[in-house]
Design a protein around this motif. Structure first.
Motif, PDB file in Angstrom:
ATOM      1  N   LEU A  13       0.834  -1.202   0.000  1.00 54.56           N
ATOM      2  CA  LEU A  13       0.000   0.000   0.000  1.00 54.56           C
ATOM      3  C   LEU A  13       0.870   1.255   0.000  1.00 54.56           C
ATOM      4  N   ARG A  14       1.888   1.275   0.841  1.00 57.57           N
ATOM      5  CA  ARG A  14       2.836   2.406   0.863  1.00 57.57           C
ATOM      6  C   ARG A  14       3.424   2.630  -0.526  1.00 57.57           C
ATOM      7  N   ASP A  15       3.874   1.551  -1.162  1.00 60.47           N
ATOM      8  CA  ASP A  15       4.485   1.670  -2.488  1.00 60.47           C
ATOM      9  C   ASP A  15       3.466   2.132  -3.522  1.00 60.47           C
ATOM     10  N   LEU A  16       2.210   1.721  -3.347  1.00 56.47           N
ATOM     11  CA  LEU A  16       1.152   2.150  -4.270  1.00 56.47           C
ATOM     12  C   LEU A  16       0.919   3.650  -4.152  1.00 56.47           C
ATOM     13  N   VAL A  17       0.934   4.168  -2.920  1.00 50.06           N
ATOM     14  CA  VAL A  17       0.767   5.609  -2.722  1.00 50.06           C
ATOM     15  C   VAL A  17       1.945   6.361  -3.343  1.00 50.06           C
ATOM     16  N   LEU A  18       3.151   5.858  -3.158  1.00 54.11           N
ATOM     17  CA  LEU A  18       4.323   6.500  -3.768  1.00 54.11           C
ATOM     18  C   LEU A  18       4.210   6.494  -5.289  1.00 54.11           C
TER      19      LEU A  18
ATOM     20  N   GLN B  92      -1.730  10.740  -9.724  1.00 53.03           N
ATOM     21  CA  GLN B  92      -3.031  10.508  -9.095  1.00 53.03           C
ATOM     22  C   GLN B  92      -3.191  11.356  -7.844  1.00 53.03           C
ATOM     23  N   LEU B  93      -2.075  11.813  -7.280  1.00 50.67           N
ATOM     24  CA  LEU B  93      -2.115  12.679  -6.110  1.00 50.67           C
ATOM     25  C   LEU B  93      -0.842  13.500  -6.050  1.00 50.67           C
ATOM     26  N   LYS B  94      -0.873  14.534  -5.195  1.00 52.13           N
ATOM     27  CA  LYS B  94       0.265  15.434  -5.031  1.00 52.13           C
ATOM     28  C   LYS B  94       0.746  15.386  -3.588  1.00 52.13           C
ATOM     29  N   LYS B  95       2.059  15.422  -3.411  1.00 50.50           N
ATOM     30  CA  LYS B  95       2.614  15.399  -2.060  1.00 50.50           C
ATOM     31  C   LYS B  95       2.212  16.622  -1.250  1.00 50.50           C
ATOM     32  N   ALA B  96       1.909  17.710  -1.933  1.00 49.88           N
ATOM     33  CA  ALA B  96       1.579  18.946  -1.226  1.00 49.88           C
ATOM     34  C   ALA B  96       0.250  18.852  -0.487  1.00 49.88           C
ATOM     35  N   SER B  97      -0.630  17.940  -0.917  1.00 50.97           N
ATOM     36  CA  SER B  97      -1.948  17.819  -0.285  1.00 50.97           C
ATOM     37  C   SER B  97      -1.910  16.775   0.827  1.00 50.97           C
ATOM     38  N   PRO B  98      -2.482  17.075   2.004  1.00 46.13           N
ATOM     39  CA  PRO B  98      -2.514  16.078   3.087  1.00 46.13           C
ATOM     40  C   PRO B  98      -3.295  14.839   2.658  1.00 46.13           C
ATOM     41  N   LEU B  99      -2.863  13.704   3.156  1.00 45.64           N
ATOM     42  CA  LEU B  99      -3.571  12.449   2.913  1.00 45.64           C
ATOM     43  C   LEU B  99      -4.292  12.045   4.190  1.00 45.64           C
ATOM     44  N   LEU B 100      -5.541  11.626   4.055  1.00 49.25           N
ATOM     45  CA  LEU B 100      -6.346  11.206   5.193  1.00 49.25           C
ATOM     46  C   LEU B 100      -6.221   9.704   5.368  1.00 49.25           C
TER      47      LEU B 100
ATOM     48  N   ARG C 246       1.576  -1.388  12.303  1.00 46.38           N
ATOM     49  CA  ARG C 246       2.647  -0.826  11.482  1.00 46.38           C
ATOM     50  C   ARG C 246       2.455   0.685  11.402  1.00 46.38           C
ATOM     51  N   ASP C 247       3.563   1.425  11.420  1.00 46.70           N
ATOM     52  CA  ASP C 247       3.507   2.890  11.363  1.00 46.70           C
ATOM     53  C   ASP C 247       3.511   3.350   9.908  1.00 46.70           C
ATOM     54  N   LEU C 248       2.402   3.100   9.221  1.00 45.03           N
ATOM     55  CA  LEU C 248       2.306   3.477   7.815  1.00 45.03           C
ATOM     56  C   LEU C 248       2.399   4.988   7.645  1.00 45.03           C
ATOM     57  N   ALA C 249       1.758   5.740   8.555  1.00 44.90           N
ATOM     58  CA  ALA C 249       1.813   7.205   8.469  1.00 44.90           C
ATOM     59  C   ALA C 249       3.253   7.692   8.585  1.00 44.90           C
ATOM     60  N   GLY C 250       4.026   7.107   9.501  1.00 46.81           N
ATOM     61  CA  GLY C 250       5.413   7.492   9.654  1.00 46.81           C
ATOM     62  C   GLY C 250       6.239   7.157   8.428  1.00 46.81           C
ATOM     63  N   GLU C 251       5.982   6.000   7.831  1.00 44.82           N
ATOM     64  CA  GLU C 251       6.729   5.594   6.641  1.00 44.82           C
ATOM     65  C   GLU C 251       6.453   6.547   5.479  1.00 44.82           C
ATOM     66  N   LEU C 252       5.196   6.917   5.309  1.00 47.77           N
ATOM     67  CA  LEU C 252       4.865   7.864   4.243  1.00 47.77           C
ATOM     68  C   LEU C 252       5.386   9.257   4.576  1.00 47.77           C
ATOM     69  N   GLY C 253       5.374   9.606   5.872  1.00 44.14           N
ATOM     70  CA  GLY C 253       5.935  10.893   6.280  1.00 44.14           C
ATOM     71  C   GLY C 253       7.412  10.989   5.946  1.00 44.14           C
ATOM     72  N   ASP C 254       8.132   9.874   6.043  1.00 39.07           N
ATOM     73  CA  ASP C 254       9.549   9.855   5.694  1.00 39.07           C
ATOM     74  C   ASP C 254       9.774  10.133   4.217  1.00 39.07           C
ATOM     75  N   HIS C 255       8.730   9.926   3.419  1.00 42.48           N
ATOM     76  CA  HIS C 255       8.821  10.192   1.980  1.00 42.48           C
ATOM     77  C   HIS C 255       8.267  11.573   1.623  1.00 42.48           C
ATOM     78  N   GLY C 256       8.000  12.376   2.634  1.00 44.86           N
ATOM     79  CA  GLY C 256       7.582  13.750   2.374  1.00 44.86           C
ATOM     80  C   GLY C 256       6.095  13.991   2.361  1.00 44.86           C
TER      81      GLY C 256
ATOM     82  N   THR D 193      -3.987  11.240  10.423  1.00 45.59           N
ATOM     83  CA  THR D 193      -4.560   9.959  10.839  1.00 45.59           C
ATOM     84  C   THR D 193      -5.821  10.186  11.664  1.00 45.59           C
ATOM     85  N   ARG D 194      -6.906   9.550  11.256  1.00 47.69           N
ATOM     86  CA  ARG D 194      -8.174   9.607  11.991  1.00 47.69           C
ATOM     87  C   ARG D 194      -8.579   8.181  12.384  1.00 47.69           C
TER      88      ARG D 194
END
Length: 245
Positions: free
Chosen positions: A104-109, A116-124, A133-143, A148-149
């Protein structure tokens, strides 16, 4: 002889139906109970996409989705099961990974590269109260900016159904299906409390992933089968292998 399904309700019923169609007798012991968590009113927030790692995350927010702008956003789901739940809830653009958080992380990247999306926009990120697993942290490391809700929690059940305890005591269960690390841990606590641990761990434990398998293996289970991929069809194939061996 029966197969024990430890998956939470209502997904346990779908699993039971699929197993019965294959000719298995089924017993159900949903060891975690779904509870929705109040979702904040953040309609003014501007997200670029939605991420879910469980169908339950969608179920938790579904009552709040009518007319929501979230339904217009791309939704990245961990697998086809959660993707199907998102589509039923009304999400129009659902992109599914192949069953685990790393994919899933790799799919978002990849979604950035595919525009399909821009890094500038927050992801919910719609999540459960207990994260493995700290998916939010892993994606945060990629900018990425991840919001998280928590939309649901899974409450542990304190005991096994009486009929399941009796079936273990009578050696009428031939295998157990495990779908998550947490439910596997609750299963171990429940069989110990019921005094059927030896019988329960003497039969094949079929696990949806290696991380789930490690829980029952560390507890002393000797016949542990792992699905080739983190999906139910592969888990059923592991069950078939276990019962043929």
């Amino acid at each position: 002889m029966a197969v024990l399904v430890t998956r939470p309700h209502p997904d346990d019923e779908a699993t039971a139906s699929a197993l019965r169609a294959k000719g298995f007798e089924v017993l159900l012991a949903p060891l975690l109970r779904f509870e929705p968590v109040a979702f904040p009113d953040d309609e003014d927030a501007r997200y670029g996409a939605v991420i879910v790692t469980s169908a339950n995350a969608v179920r938790g927010i579904e009552p709040h989705l009518e007319g929501s702008r979230l339904l217009k956003l791309p939704l990245f789901a961990v697998g086809e099961h959660s993707a199907a739940a998102a589509r039923r809830a009304g999400f129009e653009n659902v992109i599914a990974a192949n069953g685990d958080a790393a994919r899933l992380r790799d799919l978002v990247l990849a979604g950035v590269k595919a525009k399909q999306l821009k890094k500038a926009s927050p992801l919910l990120y719609l999540a459960g109260a207990d994260l493995s697993r700290d998916l939010a942290g892993e994606l945060g490391d990629h900018g990425f900016n991840i919001v998280t809700r928590t939309t649901y929690r899974m409450v542990a059940m304190s005991s096994l159904p009486r009929e399941v305890c009796d079936a273990f005591a009578a050696n009428r269960i031939e295998a157990v299906l495990h779908y998550s690390q947490r439910s596997a841990r609750v299963f171990l606590e429940a069989v110990r409390a019921a005094g059927v641990e030896i019988s329960a761990l003497a039969i094949p434990q079929c696990c949806i992933s290696a991380t789930v398998a490690s829980v029952v293996r560390d507890a002393g289970a000797m016949q542990v089968m792992v699905a080739a991929s983190p999906d139910e069809n592969a888990l059923f194939e592991a069950l078939d292998r276990a019962l043929r061996s």
